[in-house]
Design an enzyme around this catalytic site. Sequence first.
Site, PDB file in Angstrom:
ATOM      1  CG  HIS A  82      -5.326  -9.343   0.448  1.00 56.06           C
ATOM      2  ND1 HIS A  82      -5.711  -9.343  -0.870  1.00 56.06           N
ATOM      3  CD2 HIS A  82      -5.246  -8.039   0.811  1.00 56.06           C
ATOM      4  CE1 HIS A  82      -5.850  -8.093  -1.297  1.00 56.06           C
ATOM      5  NE2 HIS A  82      -5.572  -7.279  -0.290  1.00 56.06           N
ATOM      6  NE  ARG A 109      -3.532  -2.460   2.520  1.00 60.01           N
ATOM      7  CZ  ARG A 109      -3.169  -3.705   2.858  1.00 60.01           C
ATOM      8  NH1 ARG A 109      -1.914  -3.926   3.258  1.00 60.01           N
ATOM      9  NH2 ARG A 109      -4.027  -4.702   2.813  1.00 60.01           N
ATOM     10  NE  ARG A 135      -2.720  -3.123  -1.857  1.00 58.17           N
ATOM     11  CZ  ARG A 135      -2.389  -4.179  -1.107  1.00 58.17           C
ATOM     12  NH1 ARG A 135      -1.111  -4.503  -0.940  1.00 58.17           N
ATOM     13  NH2 ARG A 135      -3.318  -4.912  -0.528  1.00 58.17           N
ATOM     14  CE1 TYR A 186      12.251 -13.301  12.163  1.00 56.17           C
ATOM     15  CE2 TYR A 186      10.303 -14.258  13.194  1.00 56.17           C
ATOM     16  CZ  TYR A 186      11.452 -13.482  13.268  1.00 56.17           C
ATOM     17  OH  TYR A 186      11.783 -12.880  14.447  1.00 56.17           O
ATOM     18  CE  LYS A 236      -7.642  -1.734   5.174  1.00 57.68           C
ATOM     19  NZ  LYS A 236      -8.275  -1.745   3.821  1.00 57.68           N
ATOM     20  CG  HIS A 292      -4.580   1.606  -2.560  1.00 56.08           C
ATOM     21  ND1 HIS A 292      -5.131   0.391  -2.872  1.00 56.08           N
ATOM     22  CD2 HIS A 292      -4.421   1.605  -1.215  1.00 56.08           C
ATOM     23  CE1 HIS A 292      -5.320  -0.306  -1.761  1.00 56.08           C
ATOM     24  NE2 HIS A 292      -4.887   0.396  -0.748  1.00 56.08           N
TER      25      HIS A 292
END
Length: 407
Positions: free
Chosen positions: A360, A243, A336, A370, A270, A333
């Site tokens: 997501h 983002r 994406r 990681y 987010k 944006h």
Amino acid sequence: MPLTDTRLRALKPKDKPYKVTDERGLYVEVTPTGSKLWRFRYRIGGAQKKLCIGSYPDISLKQARDAAYEARRAVASGGDPAFEKRKRKIRAEFLSAQTFEAVAREYIEQMMVQNGRADGTIVKANYFLDKLAPAIGNRPINEIEPFEVLAPLKRLEATGKHETAKKCRSFAGRVFRYGVATTRCKSDPTSMLKGALVTPRATHYAAILEPTELGGLLRAIDDFTGYMVTKLALQIAPHVFVRPGELRHAEWHEIDLVDGVWKIPAGKMKARRAHAVPLSKQVRSYLTDLAEMLGREGYVFPSARSSKRPMSENTLNAAFRRMGYSKEEVTAHGLRATASTFLNESGLWNPDAIERALAHGDSNVVRGIYHRGKHWDERVRMAQWWSDYLDELRTGGKVIVGKFAKG
């Protein structure tokens, strides 16, 4: 002899205060100024105490007797009416100082700033407070009724700001619930406003979804003549799927150019879950150029005005406008959506890996931060493939054959 209104009206002041009893502990005290003050005398554990009821005739004889009766009941139940009255007074004074604005600013500081919420989120919270403050900012939070909150929201709606009205209601609700949790109010009046606002029509960020148009955008970015940091941010943005806020708040200590990974802490995401981004050789090259220009301390994309602040949230979109792209054609944006669409249309990659690349699906914090986590190896290959494909489009090379939506 019990008091009567006739006797009470006939009482005259003297040089010193004096008392005239009624019955069962109730009496009136007459002051040298002529005030007639109701008092109730009682005992708790052998100690004599006094409850101040009010003044006559503001408090009538009947009201004073009713108050004395309730006080006797409280004493019989083990209570202390004078102590309870002091507590009510202290609480009333405390609550009168707990205005919506005071509690809201405390909420922003305690629950957002100190919890590491993203700068952009905090800025928006203060913006919502500014919209609500003229109407309810100075009102004690425990006295605010639903219609008082609805009024400023409806004013926002009347100007066409439906989404802002909805988000202001949501912010107010969080403040009221914080007020409940910290004993400043008893309920959230915004819970009664659900359904009172116009539901804004869902909108999507403008994105280029056609290969040749994407190639044109990449060439336009390469020709950008503005601030060099902005140009490098524009060049990197299509490659990394993050983002815009996550990109502009990137810091050098999060980036490992040797292993090719950018570890974004939860506080900047987010979903409040840490996320790792594999860096292609192209992105590492852009970042190396940035490091040579600015060094490797602080923000990767600092503001042109101060290296201690990240570039502003409007910088990338403003650059697109300078390049001739309207907000209906391209947004930062929307890059994406561009990456997601092309990657899915290619048929080369696991949809779960694409979703994880877009942050997501980082349901597990450890796996999210990681690079040993699920889909990492595929995401590394996908990141490099995507950067290579963008290079192909930039030079007018081969394109993916898919069912692309028109922008």
